[in-house]
Design a protein around this motif. Structure first.
Motif, mmCIF file in Angstrom:
data_model
loop_
_atom_site.group_PDB
_atom_site.id
_atom_site.type_symbol
_atom_site.label_atom_id
_atom_site.label_comp_id
_atom_site.label_asym_id
_atom_site.label_seq_id
_atom_site.Cartn_x
_atom_site.Cartn_y
_atom_site.Cartn_z
ATOM 1 N N MET A 65 -0.083 -12.521 33.645
ATOM 2 C CA MET A 65 0.151 -13.929 33.300
ATOM 3 C C MET A 65 -0.895 -14.420 32.305
ATOM 4 O O MET A 65 -0.555 -15.099 31.330
ATOM 5 C CB MET A 65 0.153 -14.804 34.559
ATOM 6 N N ARG A 66 -2.149 -14.080 32.534
ATOM 7 C CA ARG A 66 -3.211 -14.488 31.599
ATOM 8 C C ARG A 66 -2.947 -13.921 30.210
ATOM 9 O O ARG A 66 -3.094 -14.614 29.206
ATOM 10 C CB ARG A 66 -4.574 -14.033 32.094
ATOM 11 N N ALA A 67 -2.551 -12.660 30.162
ATOM 12 C CA ALA A 67 -2.274 -12.016 28.872
ATOM 13 C C ALA A 67 -1.122 -12.704 28.153
ATOM 14 O O ALA A 67 -1.084 -12.743 26.918
ATOM 15 C CB ALA A 67 -1.967 -10.532 29.072
ATOM 16 N N ALA A 68 -0.185 -13.268 28.904
ATOM 17 C CA ALA A 68 0.975 -13.960 28.326
ATOM 18 C C ALA A 68 0.690 -15.437 28.060
ATOM 19 O O ALA A 68 1.572 -16.170 27.618
ATOM 20 C CB ALA A 68 2.178 -13.821 29.254
ATOM 21 N N GLY A 69 -0.535 -15.877 28.365
ATOM 22 C CA GLY A 69 -0.881 -17.272 28.163
ATOM 23 C C GLY A 69 -0.258 -18.192 29.204
ATOM 24 O O GLY A 69 -0.042 -19.375 28.949
ATOM 25 N N GLU A 70 0.057 -17.641 30.371
ATOM 26 C CA GLU A 70 0.686 -18.408 31.444
ATOM 27 C C GLU A 70 -0.296 -18.598 32.596
ATOM 28 O O GLU A 70 -1.300 -17.904 32.693
ATOM 29 C CB GLU A 70 1.921 -17.673 31.975
ATOM 30 N N GLU A 71 0.052 -19.533 33.469
ATOM 31 C CA GLU A 71 -0.692 -19.724 34.705
ATOM 32 C C GLU A 71 0.269 -19.533 35.874
ATOM 33 O O GLU A 71 1.491 -19.578 35.700
ATOM 34 C CB GLU A 71 -1.321 -21.116 34.743
ATOM 35 N N MET A 72 -0.288 -19.306 37.050
ATOM 36 C CA MET A 72 0.552 -19.187 38.240
ATOM 37 C C MET A 72 1.109 -20.569 38.565
ATOM 38 O O MET A 72 0.350 -21.504 38.820
ATOM 39 C CB MET A 72 -0.250 -18.654 39.426
ATOM 40 N N LEU A 73 2.438 -20.705 38.519
ATOM 41 C CA LEU A 73 3.066 -21.999 38.803
ATOM 42 C C LEU A 73 3.704 -22.046 40.180
ATOM 43 O O LEU A 73 3.706 -23.086 40.826
ATOM 44 C CB LEU A 73 4.168 -22.300 37.777
ATOM 45 N N VAL A 74 4.305 -20.928 40.596
ATOM 46 C CA VAL A 74 5.119 -20.921 41.815
ATOM 47 C C VAL A 74 4.832 -19.675 42.640
ATOM 48 O O VAL A 74 4.755 -18.575 42.099
ATOM 49 C CB VAL A 74 6.633 -20.941 41.469
ATOM 50 N N ILE A 75 4.706 -19.875 43.946
ATOM 51 C CA ILE A 75 4.753 -18.773 44.899
ATOM 52 C C ILE A 75 6.092 -18.932 45.614
ATOM 53 O O ILE A 75 6.400 -20.009 46.118
ATOM 54 C CB ILE A 75 3.588 -18.840 45.906
ATOM 55 N N TYR A 76 6.888 -17.884 45.601
ATOM 56 C CA TYR A 76 8.196 -18.011 46.243
ATOM 57 C C TYR A 76 8.365 -16.983 47.353
ATOM 58 O O TYR A 76 7.725 -15.939 47.362
ATOM 59 C CB TYR A 76 9.339 -17.911 45.223
ATOM 60 N N HIS A 77 9.233 -17.340 48.306
ATOM 61 C CA HIS A 77 9.621 -16.388 49.348
ATOM 62 C C HIS A 77 10.954 -16.829 49.944
ATOM 63 O O HIS A 77 11.445 -17.918 49.655
ATOM 64 C CB HIS A 77 8.537 -16.238 50.420
ATOM 65 N N SER A 78 11.524 -15.951 50.732
ATOM 66 C CA SER A 78 12.824 -16.253 51.336
ATOM 67 C C SER A 78 12.676 -16.504 52.826
ATOM 68 O O SER A 78 11.727 -16.051 53.463
ATOM 69 C CB SER A 78 13.806 -15.101 51.094
ATOM 70 N N HIS A 79 13.627 -17.248 53.335
ATOM 71 C CA HIS A 79 13.804 -17.432 54.778
ATOM 72 C C HIS A 79 15.170 -16.847 55.114
ATOM 73 O O HIS A 79 16.187 -17.503 54.887
ATOM 74 C CB HIS A 79 13.748 -18.917 55.157
ATOM 75 N N PRO A 80 15.217 -15.610 55.611
ATOM 76 C CA PRO A 80 16.500 -14.954 55.857
ATOM 77 C C PRO A 80 17.390 -15.673 56.862
ATOM 78 O O PRO A 80 18.615 -15.614 56.747
ATOM 79 C CB PRO A 80 16.111 -13.566 56.380
ATOM 80 N N GLU A 81 16.790 -16.353 57.839
ATOM 81 C CA GLU A 81 17.602 -16.918 58.920
ATOM 82 C C GLU A 81 17.275 -18.372 59.222
ATOM 83 O O GLU A 81 17.728 -18.899 60.234
ATOM 84 C CB GLU A 81 17.410 -16.085 60.192
ATOM 85 N N SER A 82 16.495 -19.026 58.367
ATOM 86 C CA SER A 82 16.119 -20.410 58.637
ATOM 87 C C SER A 82 16.236 -21.249 57.361
ATOM 88 O O SER A 82 16.386 -20.704 56.272
ATOM 89 C CB SER A 82 14.702 -20.473 59.217
ATOM 90 N N PRO A 83 16.168 -22.579 57.503
ATOM 91 C CA PRO A 83 16.365 -23.465 56.344
ATOM 92 C C PRO A 83 15.291 -23.303 55.266
ATOM 93 O O PRO A 83 14.215 -22.766 55.509
ATOM 94 C CB PRO A 83 16.299 -24.872 56.959
ATOM 95 N N ALA A 84 15.602 -23.845 54.083
ATOM 96 C CA ALA A 84 14.688 -23.816 52.935
ATOM 97 C C ALA A 84 13.681 -24.949 53.063
ATOM 98 O O ALA A 84 13.710 -25.927 52.332
ATOM 99 C CB ALA A 84 15.467 -23.919 51.634
ATOM 100 N N ARG A 85 12.801 -24.812 54.044
ATOM 101 C CA ARG A 85 11.704 -25.758 54.205
ATOM 102 C C ARG A 85 10.503 -24.978 54.746
ATOM 103 O O ARG A 85 10.675 -23.981 55.455
ATOM 104 C CB ARG A 85 12.080 -26.919 55.108
ATOM 105 N N PRO A 86 9.307 -25.425 54.427
ATOM 106 C CA PRO A 86 8.124 -24.680 54.857
ATOM 107 C C PRO A 86 7.999 -24.647 56.381
ATOM 108 O O PRO A 86 8.149 -25.670 57.047
ATOM 109 C CB PRO A 86 6.961 -25.463 54.246
ATOM 110 N N SER A 87 7.728 -23.457 56.895
ATOM 111 C CA SER A 87 7.438 -23.306 58.320
ATOM 112 C C SER A 87 5.998 -23.754 58.559
ATOM 113 O O SER A 87 5.222 -23.957 57.616
ATOM 114 C CB SER A 87 7.599 -21.843 58.736
ATOM 115 N N GLN A 88 5.616 -23.880 59.824
ATOM 116 C CA GLN A 88 4.221 -24.223 60.137
ATOM 117 C C GLN A 88 3.281 -23.174 59.560
ATOM 118 O O GLN A 88 2.214 -23.506 59.057
ATOM 119 C CB GLN A 88 4.038 -24.363 61.655
ATOM 120 N N GLU A 89 3.691 -21.895 59.617
ATOM 121 C CA GLU A 89 2.849 -20.832 59.041
ATOM 122 C C GLU A 89 2.761 -20.975 57.523
ATOM 123 O O GLU A 89 1.687 -20.794 56.946
ATOM 124 C CB GLU A 89 3.414 -19.462 59.414
#
Length: 132
Positions: A65-89
């Motif tokens: 990302m640094r070499a491309a002149g970018e910054e980290m914008l998003v960390i993504y992950h999936s919830h295979p069996e639960s809604p698209a909202r952050p868990s307590q973890e």
């Protein structure tokens, strides 16, 4: 508002479908609030309830990302069996400052849902996603 190219959103959803029933994860780079790149990562926990990124992969992605002149914008992950909202973890482990968190829910595998959030000091704020 977070701007993500349609092909990147589609690729993240495909990664989540391919990785089912385990959680998948990755990082998106870009500038401002516009995503330009996607870096799929290995979920070293190989779990359907949580994820952990490989530190060596993370280091390589940050370098790319640094070499491309970018910054980290998003960390993504999936919830295979639960809604698209952050868990307590998810909230507890959201330690990287100033990034968005994108969660793809496969609770209904026919209709995947992607939602974005800002998480800071335990406070969750929904963020609108604009596909570009």
């Amino acid at each position: 508002m977070l701007e993500i190219p349609r092909e990147i959103v589609d690729a993240v959803i495909a990664q989540a479908q391919d990785g089912f029933p385990l959680e998948v994860c990755g990082i998106m780079g870009g500038t401002g609030n516009r995503v330009a790149s996607r870096y799929p990562m290995t979920n070293t926990d190989a779990s359907n309830e949580h994820f952990m990124m490989d530190p060596k992969e993370q280091f390589a992605v940050v370098k790319a990302m640094r070499a491309a002149g970018e910054e980290m914008l998003v960390i993504y992950h999936s919830h295979p069996e639960s809604p698209a909202r952050p868990s307590q973890e998810d909230i507890r482990l959201a330690l990287t400052p100033n990034v968005y968190h994108l969660i793809v829910s496969l609770e209904n595998r026919e209709v995947p849902v992607a939602k974005a959030f800002r998480i800071s000091a335990g406070v969750v704020e929904a963020v609108e996603i604009e596909t570009i």
